[in-house]
Design a protein around this motif. Structure first.
Motif, mmCIF file in Angstrom:
data_model
loop_
_atom_site.group_PDB
_atom_site.id
_atom_site.type_symbol
_atom_site.label_atom_id
_atom_site.label_comp_id
_atom_site.label_asym_id
_atom_site.label_seq_id
_atom_site.Cartn_x
_atom_site.Cartn_y
_atom_site.Cartn_z
ATOM 1 N N LEU A 1 -115.852 24.141 26.025
ATOM 2 C CA LEU A 1 -115.091 25.381 26.094
ATOM 3 C C LEU A 1 -116.039 26.536 25.803
ATOM 4 C CD1 LEU A 1 -112.076 24.207 23.902
ATOM 5 C CD2 LEU A 1 -112.367 23.955 26.375
ATOM 6 N N CYS A 2 -115.716 27.706 26.337
ATOM 7 C CA CYS A 2 -116.561 28.873 26.126
ATOM 8 C C CYS A 2 -115.918 29.803 25.102
ATOM 9 C CB CYS A 2 -116.762 29.620 27.444
ATOM 10 S SG CYS A 2 -117.918 31.001 27.298
ATOM 11 N N GLY A 3 -116.704 30.203 24.120
ATOM 12 C CA GLY A 3 -116.228 31.129 23.106
ATOM 13 C C GLY A 3 -117.017 32.426 23.138
ATOM 14 N N ARG A 4 -116.380 33.464 22.650
ATOM 15 C CA ARG A 4 -117.025 34.778 22.532
ATOM 16 C C ARG A 4 -116.590 35.428 21.242
ATOM 17 N NH1 ARG A 4 -117.623 37.517 28.417
ATOM 18 N NH2 ARG A 4 -118.077 35.599 29.515
ATOM 19 N N ASP A 5 -117.408 36.336 20.769
ATOM 20 C CA ASP A 5 -117.078 37.076 19.560
ATOM 21 C C ASP A 5 -116.721 38.502 19.974
ATOM 22 O OD1 ASP A 5 -116.958 38.507 17.181
ATOM 23 O OD2 ASP A 5 -118.596 37.374 16.263
ATOM 24 N N PRO A 6 -115.468 38.919 19.770
ATOM 25 C CA PRO A 6 -115.067 40.260 20.207
ATOM 26 C C PRO A 6 -115.813 41.395 19.505
ATOM 27 C CG PRO A 6 -113.317 39.232 18.912
ATOM 28 C CD PRO A 6 -114.379 38.187 19.137
ATOM 29 N N ARG A 7 -116.427 41.108 18.374
ATOM 30 C CA ARG A 7 -117.156 42.142 17.638
ATOM 31 C C ARG A 7 -118.637 42.196 18.013
ATOM 32 N NH1 ARG A 7 -114.641 42.789 11.654
ATOM 33 N NH2 ARG A 7 -112.482 42.461 12.247
ATOM 34 N N ARG A 8 -119.077 41.262 18.843
ATOM 35 C CA ARG A 8 -120.485 41.250 19.261
ATOM 36 C C ARG A 8 -120.541 41.122 20.782
ATOM 37 N NH1 ARG A 8 -123.132 36.673 15.605
ATOM 38 N NH2 ARG A 8 -121.277 35.621 16.337
ATOM 39 N N PRO A 9 -120.580 42.239 21.479
ATOM 40 C CA PRO A 9 -120.606 42.192 22.945
ATOM 41 C C PRO A 9 -121.732 41.296 23.459
ATOM 42 C CG PRO A 9 -120.352 44.457 22.185
ATOM 43 C CD PRO A 9 -120.638 43.605 20.968
ATOM 44 N N GLY A 10 -121.399 40.443 24.393
ATOM 45 C CA GLY A 10 -122.385 39.555 24.989
ATOM 46 C C GLY A 10 -122.568 38.237 24.253
ATOM 47 N N ALA A 11 -122.036 38.126 23.024
ATOM 48 C CA ALA A 11 -122.153 36.868 22.275
ATOM 49 C C ALA A 11 -121.238 35.836 22.923
ATOM 50 C CB ALA A 11 -121.783 37.075 20.808
ATOM 51 N N ARG A 12 -121.837 34.752 23.414
ATOM 52 C CA ARG A 12 -121.100 33.725 24.138
ATOM 53 C C ARG A 12 -121.748 32.380 23.856
ATOM 54 N NH1 ARG A 12 -119.537 33.372 30.381
ATOM 55 N NH2 ARG A 12 -120.494 31.379 30.821
ATOM 56 N N TRP A 13 -120.931 31.334 23.698
ATOM 57 C CA TRP A 13 -121.450 29.998 23.436
ATOM 58 C C TRP A 13 -120.467 28.963 23.965
ATOM 59 C CZ3 TRP A 13 -119.531 33.466 20.030
ATOM 60 C CH2 TRP A 13 -118.372 33.115 19.350
ATOM 61 N N TRP A 14 -120.978 27.750 24.168
ATOM 62 C CA TRP A 14 -120.187 26.622 24.649
ATOM 63 C C TRP A 14 -120.065 25.608 23.521
ATOM 64 C CZ3 TRP A 14 -117.857 26.695 29.360
ATOM 65 C CH2 TRP A 14 -118.263 27.705 30.232
ATOM 66 N N PHE A 15 -118.875 25.030 23.356
ATOM 67 C CA PHE A 15 -118.629 24.119 22.240
ATOM 68 C C PHE A 15 -117.638 23.042 22.649
ATOM 69 C CE2 PHE A 15 -115.630 27.531 22.157
ATOM 70 C CZ PHE A 15 -114.431 26.969 21.741
ATOM 71 N N THR A 16 -117.580 21.992 21.851
ATOM 72 C CA THR A 16 -116.717 20.855 22.154
ATOM 73 C C THR A 16 -115.265 21.133 21.787
ATOM 74 O OG1 THR A 16 -117.029 19.848 19.988
ATOM 75 C CG2 THR A 16 -118.619 19.245 21.722
ATOM 76 N N VAL A 17 -114.398 20.333 22.334
ATOM 77 C CA VAL A 17 -112.980 20.355 21.974
ATOM 78 C C VAL A 17 -112.863 19.983 20.498
ATOM 79 C CG1 VAL A 17 -110.786 19.145 22.364
ATOM 80 C CG2 VAL A 17 -112.225 19.791 24.310
ATOM 81 N N GLY A 18 -111.910 20.578 19.805
ATOM 82 C CA GLY A 18 -111.672 20.240 18.402
ATOM 83 C C GLY A 18 -111.456 21.479 17.569
ATOM 84 N N GLY A 19 -111.187 21.253 16.297
ATOM 85 C CA GLY A 19 -110.956 22.388 15.413
ATOM 86 C C GLY A 19 -110.645 21.947 13.996
ATOM 87 N N ALA A 20 -110.043 22.849 13.248
ATOM 88 C CA ALA A 20 -109.828 22.672 11.815
ATOM 89 C C ALA A 20 -108.884 21.515 11.507
ATOM 90 C CB ALA A 20 -109.272 23.952 11.210
ATOM 91 N N VAL A 21 -109.216 20.819 10.425
ATOM 92 C CA VAL A 21 -108.342 19.792 9.868
ATOM 93 C C VAL A 21 -107.339 20.520 8.973
ATOM 94 C CG1 VAL A 21 -108.219 17.734 8.410
ATOM 95 C CG2 VAL A 21 -110.200 18.084 9.922
ATOM 96 N N GLU A 22 -106.059 20.368 9.278
ATOM 97 C CA GLU A 22 -105.027 21.029 8.478
ATOM 98 C C GLU A 22 -104.769 20.232 7.200
ATOM 99 O OE1 GLU A 22 -101.716 21.708 11.127
ATOM 100 O OE2 GLU A 22 -102.901 23.112 12.336
ATOM 101 N N GLU A 23 -104.128 20.882 6.220
ATOM 102 C CA GLU A 23 -103.950 20.280 4.891
ATOM 103 C C GLU A 23 -103.277 18.918 4.911
ATOM 104 O OE1 GLU A 23 -102.426 22.679 1.711
ATOM 105 O OE2 GLU A 23 -103.458 24.448 2.487
ATOM 106 N N ASP A 24 -102.330 18.697 5.806
ATOM 107 C CA ASP A 24 -101.575 17.442 5.832
ATOM 108 C C ASP A 24 -102.157 16.413 6.802
ATOM 109 O OD1 ASP A 24 -100.929 18.912 8.098
ATOM 110 O OD2 ASP A 24 -98.848 18.255 8.134
ATOM 111 N N GLU A 25 -103.397 16.617 7.250
ATOM 112 C CA GLU A 25 -104.012 15.750 8.257
ATOM 113 C C GLU A 25 -105.286 15.096 7.746
ATOM 114 O OE1 GLU A 25 -103.310 17.822 12.555
ATOM 115 O OE2 GLU A 25 -104.855 18.730 11.290
ATOM 116 N N ASP A 26 -105.638 13.982 8.397
ATOM 117 C CA ASP A 26 -106.982 13.451 8.245
ATOM 118 C C ASP A 26 -107.757 13.846 9.509
ATOM 119 O OD1 ASP A 26 -106.405 11.567 10.320
ATOM 120 O OD2 ASP A 26 -105.900 10.007 8.870
#
Length: 168
Positions: free
Chosen positions: A23-48
């Protein structure tokens, strides 16, 4: 800037041609900042980590992936980075999941980050791109993953990084 500690579960979704969904991500506060990263994200409190991986795959691709399709952890990584004015100290676990051609056709990549794009990358494309890909050195790391899973190797710790200050 205060660092928010975060645990994440990431999934190396690979198709039958050994291409990796990024997936492609960008930082709205840094014009031109762009990177590619894997699927996934934060582990929520009730999850492993496994529950988080399955939920994140569903949220980001609309693919209902059973926990049994996820490999054991293949990589871990610690990364400090900032995005949209918030700084994170993030621990990451990576697992492999193979998807079929039918599943690829049924996917609906729909995460907020993916509004900037998503694509399936071959190892050769990863090796030659000038785009920022996280984790770094993905092209050299990825080919060994299926073998490591098959042989039951312990996870590889990719290192501790500060994405904001470490050179690419």
């Amino acid at each position: 800037m205060d660092l928010t500690k975060r645990r994440t579960s990431r999934v190396l979704l690979m198709d039958g041609d050994d291409r990796l969904l990024l997936l492609c991500g960008r930082d709205p506060r840094r014009p031109g900042a762009r990177w590619w990263f894997t699927v996934g994200g934060a582990v929520e409190e009730d999850e492993d980590y496994l529950q988080a991986a399955v939920r994140e795959v569903w949220e980001e691709t609309a693919l209902r992936l059973p926990v049994g399709r996820l490999s054991p952890v293949v990589w871990t990584r610690q990364a400090i980075f900032s995005v949209d004015g918030q700084a994170f100290d993030q621990y990451e676990e990576y697992r492999l999941a193979r998807v079929t051609a039918d599943e690829v056709r049924e996917m609906n990549v729909r995460t907020e980050e993916a509004r900037y794009g998503h694509r399936w990358w071959s190892t050769a494309e990863l090796a030659t791109t000038e785009e920022t890909v996280r984790p770094k050195k993905m092209a050299s790391l990825l080919p060994d993953v299926p073998t490591a899973v098959d042989l039951g190797r312990p996870p590889v710790h990719l290192g501790n990084f500060n994405e904001d200050t470490d050179p690419e």
